[in-house]
Design a protein around this motif. Sequence first.
Motif, PDB file in Angstrom:
ATOM      1  N   ARG A 125      33.761  37.219  54.602  1.00 31.27           N
ATOM      2  CA  ARG A 125      34.551  36.222  53.866  1.00 31.27           C
ATOM      3  C   ARG A 125      34.971  36.743  52.509  1.00 31.27           C
ATOM      4  O   ARG A 125      36.112  36.562  52.070  1.00 31.27           O
ATOM      5  CB  ARG A 125      33.751  34.922  53.703  1.00 31.27           C
ATOM      6  CG  ARG A 125      33.672  34.091  54.959  1.00 31.27           C
ATOM      7  CD  ARG A 125      32.881  32.811  54.779  1.00 31.27           C
ATOM      8  NE  ARG A 125      33.181  32.136  53.529  1.00 31.27           N
ATOM      9  CZ  ARG A 125      32.310  31.386  52.858  1.00 31.27           C
ATOM     10  NH1 ARG A 125      31.090  31.208  53.308  1.00 31.27           N
ATOM     11  NH2 ARG A 125      32.650  30.799  51.739  1.00 31.27           N
ATOM     12  N   LEU A 126      34.063  37.415  51.824  1.00 32.09           N
ATOM     13  CA  LEU A 126      34.369  37.981  50.517  1.00 32.09           C
ATOM     14  C   LEU A 126      35.442  39.067  50.637  1.00 32.09           C
ATOM     15  O   LEU A 126      36.398  39.096  49.854  1.00 32.09           O
ATOM     16  CB  LEU A 126      33.101  38.554  49.880  1.00 32.09           C
ATOM     17  CG  LEU A 126      33.261  39.204  48.514  1.00 32.09           C
ATOM     18  CD1 LEU A 126      33.768  38.209  47.486  1.00 32.09           C
ATOM     19  CD2 LEU A 126      31.936  39.796  48.064  1.00 32.09           C
ATOM     20  N   ALA A 127      35.306  39.934  51.636  1.00 37.53           N
ATOM     21  CA  ALA A 127      36.305  40.997  51.840  1.00 37.53           C
ATOM     22  C   ALA A 127      37.665  40.398  52.170  1.00 37.53           C
ATOM     23  O   ALA A 127      38.698  40.861  51.655  1.00 37.53           O
ATOM     24  CB  ALA A 127      35.842  41.939  52.954  1.00 37.53           C
ATOM     25  N   ASP A 128      37.683  39.372  53.012  1.00 38.31           N
ATOM     26  CA  ASP A 128      38.954  38.717  53.362  1.00 38.31           C
ATOM     27  C   ASP A 128      39.598  38.085  52.126  1.00 38.31           C
ATOM     28  O   ASP A 128      40.803  38.209  51.907  1.00 38.31           O
ATOM     29  CB  ASP A 128      38.743  37.649  54.439  1.00 38.31           C
ATOM     30  CG  ASP A 128      38.382  38.241  55.793  1.00 38.31           C
ATOM     31  OD1 ASP A 128      38.586  39.465  55.988  1.00 38.31           O
ATOM     32  OD2 ASP A 128      37.881  37.479  56.643  1.00 38.31           O
ATOM     33  N   ALA A 129      38.804  37.392  51.320  1.00 39.55           N
ATOM     34  CA  ALA A 129      39.336  36.747  50.114  1.00 39.55           C
ATOM     35  C   ALA A 129      39.858  37.789  49.138  1.00 39.55           C
ATOM     36  O   ALA A 129      40.923  37.604  48.528  1.00 39.55           O
ATOM     37  CB  ALA A 129      38.253  35.893  49.445  1.00 39.55           C
ATOM     38  N   PHE A 130      39.155  38.890  48.999  1.00 43.26           N
ATOM     39  CA  PHE A 130      39.607  39.966  48.117  1.00 43.26           C
ATOM     40  C   PHE A 130      40.941  40.515  48.595  1.00 43.26           C
ATOM     41  O   PHE A 130      41.890  40.643  47.823  1.00 43.26           O
ATOM     42  CB  PHE A 130      38.549  41.075  48.073  1.00 43.26           C
ATOM     43  CG  PHE A 130      38.869  42.182  47.115  1.00 43.26           C
ATOM     44  CD1 PHE A 130      38.534  42.076  45.782  1.00 43.26           C
ATOM     45  CD2 PHE A 130      39.508  43.338  47.550  1.00 43.26           C
ATOM     46  CE1 PHE A 130      38.833  43.089  44.883  1.00 43.26           C
ATOM     47  CE2 PHE A 130      39.814  44.353  46.670  1.00 43.26           C
ATOM     48  CZ  PHE A 130      39.474  44.237  45.329  1.00 43.26           C
ATOM     49  N   GLN A 132      43.191  39.127  50.463  1.00 46.23           N
ATOM     50  CA  GLN A 132      44.262  38.140  50.377  1.00 46.23           C
ATOM     51  C   GLN A 132      44.728  37.900  48.946  1.00 46.23           C
ATOM     52  O   GLN A 132      45.861  37.468  48.726  1.00 46.23           O
ATOM     53  CB  GLN A 132      43.805  36.810  50.982  1.00 46.23           C
ATOM     54  CG  GLN A 132      43.643  36.859  52.482  1.00 46.23           C
ATOM     55  CD  GLN A 132      42.959  35.595  53.019  1.00 46.23           C
ATOM     56  OE1 GLN A 132      42.760  34.634  52.279  1.00 46.23           O
ATOM     57  NE2 GLN A 132      42.607  35.616  54.285  1.00 46.23           N
ATOM     58  N   ASN A 133      43.885  38.170  47.980  1.00 47.52           N
ATOM     59  CA  ASN A 133      44.199  37.808  46.598  1.00 47.52           C
ATOM     60  C   ASN A 133      44.401  38.987  45.650  1.00 47.52           C
ATOM     61  O   ASN A 133      44.672  38.785  44.468  1.00 47.52           O
ATOM     62  CB  ASN A 133      43.106  36.892  46.047  1.00 47.52           C
ATOM     63  CG  ASN A 133      43.095  35.570  46.764  1.00 47.52           C
ATOM     64  OD1 ASN A 133      43.982  34.762  46.556  1.00 47.52           O
ATOM     65  ND2 ASN A 133      42.119  35.358  47.636  1.00 47.52           N
ATOM     66  N   VAL A 134      44.267  40.186  46.162  1.00 45.53           N
ATOM     67  CA  VAL A 134      44.449  41.371  45.336  1.00 45.53           C
ATOM     68  C   VAL A 134      45.572  42.204  45.933  1.00 45.53           C
ATOM     69  O   VAL A 134      45.657  42.367  47.148  1.00 45.53           O
ATOM     70  CB  VAL A 134      43.129  42.192  45.273  1.00 45.53           C
ATOM     71  CG1 VAL A 134      43.347  43.507  44.557  1.00 45.53           C
ATOM     72  CG2 VAL A 134      42.036  41.390  44.589  1.00 45.53           C
ATOM     73  N   ARG A 135      46.434  42.690  45.076  1.00 41.28           N
ATOM     74  CA  ARG A 135      47.533  43.532  45.550  1.00 41.28           C
ATOM     75  C   ARG A 135      46.970  44.915  45.849  1.00 41.28           C
ATOM     76  O   ARG A 135      46.882  45.779  44.966  1.00 41.28           O
ATOM     77  CB  ARG A 135      48.642  43.562  44.519  1.00 41.28           C
ATOM     78  CG  ARG A 135      49.283  42.182  44.372  1.00 41.28           C
ATOM     79  CD  ARG A 135      50.374  42.045  43.337  1.00 41.28           C
ATOM     80  NE  ARG A 135      50.905  43.275  42.779  1.00 41.28           N
ATOM     81  CZ  ARG A 135      51.306  43.396  41.521  1.00 41.28           C
ATOM     82  NH1 ARG A 135      51.217  42.373  40.699  1.00 41.28           N
ATOM     83  NH2 ARG A 135      51.801  44.530  41.072  1.00 41.28           N
ATOM     84  N   MET A 136      46.594  45.118  47.097  1.00 43.33           N
ATOM     85  CA  MET A 136      45.910  46.340  47.501  1.00 43.33           C
ATOM     86  C   MET A 136      46.762  47.587  47.281  1.00 43.33           C
ATOM     87  O   MET A 136      46.234  48.649  46.962  1.00 43.33           O
ATOM     88  CB  MET A 136      45.458  46.240  48.963  1.00 43.33           C
ATOM     89  CG  MET A 136      44.357  45.225  49.192  1.00 43.33           C
ATOM     90  SD  MET A 136      42.879  45.534  48.181  1.00 43.33           S
ATOM     91  CE  MET A 136      42.333  47.106  48.816  1.00 43.33           C
ATOM     92  N   LYS A 137      48.078  47.482  47.431  1.00 40.86           N
ATOM     93  CA  LYS A 137      48.939  48.653  47.228  1.00 40.86           C
ATOM     94  C   LYS A 137      48.768  49.186  45.806  1.00 40.86           C
ATOM     95  O   LYS A 137      48.711  50.397  45.589  1.00 40.86           O
ATOM     96  CB  LYS A 137      50.400  48.332  47.508  1.00 40.86           C
ATOM     97  CG  LYS A 137      51.300  49.561  47.336  1.00 40.86           C
ATOM     98  CD  LYS A 137      52.690  49.352  47.833  1.00 40.86           C
ATOM     99  CE  LYS A 137      53.580  50.562  47.692  1.00 40.86           C
ATOM    100  NZ  LYS A 137      53.200  51.665  46.872  1.00 40.86           N
TER     101      LYS A 137
END
Length: 149
Positions: A125-130, A132-137
């Motif tokens: 859940r934490l990884a999914d939220a991260f 979804q909410n952080v611009r990984m690029k």
Amino acid sequence: IHDPHGYEDKAGSSAALGLLAMETTLHQDKRLTQMVGTLTLESAAVSGYEIHIGVSQGEALNHPLVHFQDGSRDGAISSDGQVVGTYLHGLFEQTEACNALLRWAGLSVRETPDYHALRERDIDRLADAFEQNVRMKVIYDLLELKTPL
């Protein structure tokens, strides 16, 4: 609790809650050890790690909470059976020990909690939220990494 050398704060002693007939003196050397044994409660299997920088002594230790496979003992159960204490971390990670502790606390165990499954679910859940909410690029660009497909 005695801290004669000031490891945790100013040197001296502090009154604890007084729920167990014991006292602890802090020492410089930290003990960090994986341990396996059984709880005095229902002889439930338990494992975890012991971490502390103190040595405890007192009458409460005559009624230990845990008996380890190496023959040592840890923790205490108060004379009235209402208070337990231990240096062992991870008591609730094994189902048998968790159930014994919950029953000791007066709870009827209907569904056994699976600590490991709950931990994995929460990490996901934490990884999914991260994600979804952080611009990984941007993160990948900053680290000069290739963006995964």
